[in-house]
Write a protein that holds these residues in place. Structure first.
Motif, PDB file in Angstrom:
ATOM      1  N   SER A  39      25.507  46.662  65.581  1.00 60.64           N
ATOM      2  CA  SER A  39      26.611  46.552  66.415  1.00 60.64           C
ATOM      3  C   SER A  39      27.973  46.394  65.439  1.00 60.64           C
ATOM      4  CB  SER A  39      26.519  45.317  67.168  1.00 60.64           C
ATOM      5  OG  SER A  39      25.556  45.289  68.026  1.00 60.64           O
ATOM      6  N   TYR A  40      27.868  45.971  64.255  1.00 61.44           N
ATOM      7  CA  TYR A  40      29.122  45.858  63.476  1.00 61.44           C
ATOM      8  C   TYR A  40      29.173  47.272  62.833  1.00 61.44           C
ATOM      9  CZ  TYR A  40      28.794  40.797  63.354  1.00 61.44           C
ATOM     10  OH  TYR A  40      28.393  39.369  63.528  1.00 61.44           O
ATOM     11  N   ARG A  41      28.116  47.908  62.579  1.00 65.01           N
ATOM     12  CA  ARG A  41      28.493  49.286  62.147  1.00 65.01           C
ATOM     13  C   ARG A  41      29.144  50.175  63.352  1.00 65.01           C
ATOM     14  NH1 ARG A  41      26.064  52.251  58.242  1.00 65.01           N
ATOM     15  NH2 ARG A  41      26.106  54.442  58.386  1.00 65.01           N
ATOM     16  N   LEU A  42      28.878  49.993  64.509  1.00 62.39           N
ATOM     17  CA  LEU A  42      29.440  50.758  65.587  1.00 62.39           C
ATOM     18  C   LEU A  42      31.076  50.289  65.620  1.00 62.39           C
ATOM     19  CD1 LEU A  42      29.642  52.741  68.037  1.00 62.39           C
ATOM     20  CD2 LEU A  42      28.757  50.731  69.369  1.00 62.39           C
ATOM     21  N   VAL A  43      31.176  49.061  65.457  1.00 60.35           N
ATOM     22  CA  VAL A  43      32.583  48.577  65.514  1.00 60.35           C
ATOM     23  C   VAL A  43      33.341  49.121  64.591  1.00 60.35           C
ATOM     24  CG1 VAL A  43      34.218  46.669  65.359  1.00 60.35           C
ATOM     25  CG2 VAL A  43      31.981  46.277  66.717  1.00 60.35           C
ATOM     26  N   LEU A  44      32.921  49.095  63.184  1.00 61.68           N
ATOM     27  CA  LEU A  44      33.559  49.902  61.767  1.00 61.68           C
ATOM     28  C   LEU A  44      33.772  51.276  62.243  1.00 61.68           C
ATOM     29  CD1 LEU A  44      31.719  48.035  59.021  1.00 61.68           C
ATOM     30  CD2 LEU A  44      34.181  47.742  59.731  1.00 61.68           C
ATOM     31  N   ALA A  45      32.917  51.838  62.746  1.00 60.57           N
ATOM     32  CA  ALA A  45      33.114  53.330  63.177  1.00 60.57           C
ATOM     33  C   ALA A  45      34.381  53.536  64.206  1.00 60.57           C
ATOM     34  CB  ALA A  45      32.019  54.120  63.583  1.00 60.57           C
ATOM     35  N   ASP A  90      31.942  61.533  69.747  1.00 58.89           N
ATOM     36  CA  ASP A  90      31.447  62.483  68.570  1.00 58.89           C
ATOM     37  C   ASP A  90      32.035  61.951  67.377  1.00 58.89           C
ATOM     38  OD1 ASP A  90      29.631  64.133  70.136  1.00 58.89           O
ATOM     39  OD2 ASP A  90      31.249  65.663  70.271  1.00 58.89           O
ATOM     40  N   ASP A  91      33.301  61.697  67.475  1.00 51.16           N
ATOM     41  CA  ASP A  91      34.364  61.168  66.308  1.00 51.16           C
ATOM     42  C   ASP A  91      33.665  59.831  65.924  1.00 51.16           C
ATOM     43  OD1 ASP A  91      36.009  63.192  66.395  1.00 51.16           O
ATOM     44  OD2 ASP A  91      37.390  62.198  67.332  1.00 51.16           O
ATOM     45  N   VAL A  92      33.197  58.954  66.793  1.00 53.78           N
ATOM     46  CA  VAL A  92      32.697  57.763  66.315  1.00 53.78           C
ATOM     47  C   VAL A  92      31.267  58.077  65.735  1.00 53.78           C
ATOM     48  CG1 VAL A  92      31.514  55.542  67.325  1.00 53.78           C
ATOM     49  CG2 VAL A  92      33.619  56.446  68.145  1.00 53.78           C
ATOM     50  N   HIS A  93      30.407  58.939  66.056  1.00 57.24           N
ATOM     51  CA  HIS A  93      29.203  59.264  65.411  1.00 57.24           C
ATOM     52  C   HIS A  93      29.274  59.692  64.047  1.00 57.24           C
ATOM     53  CE1 HIS A  93      26.649  58.061  68.561  1.00 57.24           C
ATOM     54  NE2 HIS A  93      27.157  58.982  69.569  1.00 57.24           N
ATOM     55  N   THR A  94      30.598  60.667  63.997  1.00 57.39           N
ATOM     56  CA  THR A  94      30.752  61.214  62.557  1.00 57.39           C
ATOM     57  C   THR A  94      31.278  60.100  61.691  1.00 57.39           C
ATOM     58  OG1 THR A  94      31.235  63.319  63.697  1.00 57.39           O
ATOM     59  CG2 THR A  94      32.375  62.745  61.400  1.00 57.39           C
ATOM     60  N   LEU A  99      30.291  56.162  57.067  1.00 62.64           N
ATOM     61  CA  LEU A  99      30.356  54.644  56.452  1.00 62.64           C
ATOM     62  C   LEU A  99      29.682  54.686  55.199  1.00 62.64           C
ATOM     63  CD1 LEU A  99      30.269  52.649  59.738  1.00 62.64           C
ATOM     64  CD2 LEU A  99      32.221  53.105  58.035  1.00 62.64           C
ATOM     65  N   ASP A 100      28.233  55.126  55.198  1.00 64.82           N
ATOM     66  CA  ASP A 100      27.560  54.870  53.784  1.00 64.82           C
ATOM     67  C   ASP A 100      28.281  55.562  52.538  1.00 64.82           C
ATOM     68  OD1 ASP A 100      25.468  53.514  55.126  1.00 64.82           O
ATOM     69  OD2 ASP A 100      24.492  55.430  55.582  1.00 64.82           O
ATOM     70  N   THR A 101      28.854  56.530  52.920  1.00 66.72           N
ATOM     71  CA  THR A 101      29.592  57.295  51.817  1.00 66.72           C
ATOM     72  C   THR A 101      30.754  56.533  51.340  1.00 66.72           C
ATOM     73  OG1 THR A 101      28.815  59.635  52.714  1.00 66.72           O
ATOM     74  CG2 THR A 101      30.813  59.625  51.109  1.00 66.72           C
ATOM     75  N   LEU A 102      31.337  55.783  52.261  1.00 69.57           N
ATOM     76  CA  LEU A 102      32.677  55.014  52.044  1.00 69.57           C
ATOM     77  C   LEU A 102      32.087  53.753  51.176  1.00 69.57           C
ATOM     78  CD1 LEU A 102      35.091  55.591  55.218  1.00 69.57           C
ATOM     79  CD2 LEU A 102      35.127  56.712  52.832  1.00 69.57           C
ATOM     80  N   ALA A 103      31.046  53.436  51.752  1.00 65.45           N
ATOM     81  CA  ALA A 103      30.683  52.177  51.263  1.00 65.45           C
ATOM     82  C   ALA A 103      30.162  52.253  49.527  1.00 65.45           C
ATOM     83  CB  ALA A 103      29.313  51.613  51.758  1.00 65.45           C
ATOM     84  N   ALA A 104      29.650  53.534  49.491  1.00 62.16           N
ATOM     85  CA  ALA A 104      29.495  53.641  47.923  1.00 62.16           C
ATOM     86  C   ALA A 104      30.535  54.159  46.938  1.00 62.16           C
ATOM     87  CB  ALA A 104      28.400  54.928  47.856  1.00 62.16           C
TER      88      ALA A 104
END
Length: 105
Positions: A39-45, A90-94, A99-104
């Protein structure tokens, strides 16, 4: 459906007809944590999409040399540049995939 807003240990389990009082809620806690993280991942997206759209509409771009600027550049390159009313699924899924790339970084 399990409510992730309360600690799993508040649940109750009767073991061995009430003789045994120890009940580990570790597996339930792990499931609740996974659900909350999803759920937090969706909120961040959603927040990432909103920020990119808002900055584009205002004609602002963060300094490219800053971490925020680098994140904005990556997100802006992948997200649809149209700013009219439209479904943002579609933007939210993208954004969620980014997020993984940004976290790295």
């Amino acid at each position: 459906m399990c409510n992730t807003a309360y600690p799993a240990a508040l649940g109750h389990a009767v073991l061995s007809r009430g003789v045994e009082e120890h009940a580990s809620f570790a597996s339930q806690s792990a499931r609740q944590t996974l659900q909350a993280a999803t759920s937090y991942r969706l909120v961040l997206a959603c927040e990432l999409v909103a920020v990119v759209r808002a900055l584009r509409q205002r004609g602002l771009t963060p300094a490219p040399s800053s971490p925020v600027g680098a994140a904005f550049a990556q997100a802006a390159a992948l997200l649809d540049p149209r700013d009219e009313d439209r479904p943002l699924t579609d933007d939210v899924h993208t954004a969620a995939a980014l997020l993984d790339t940004l976290a790295a970084t």
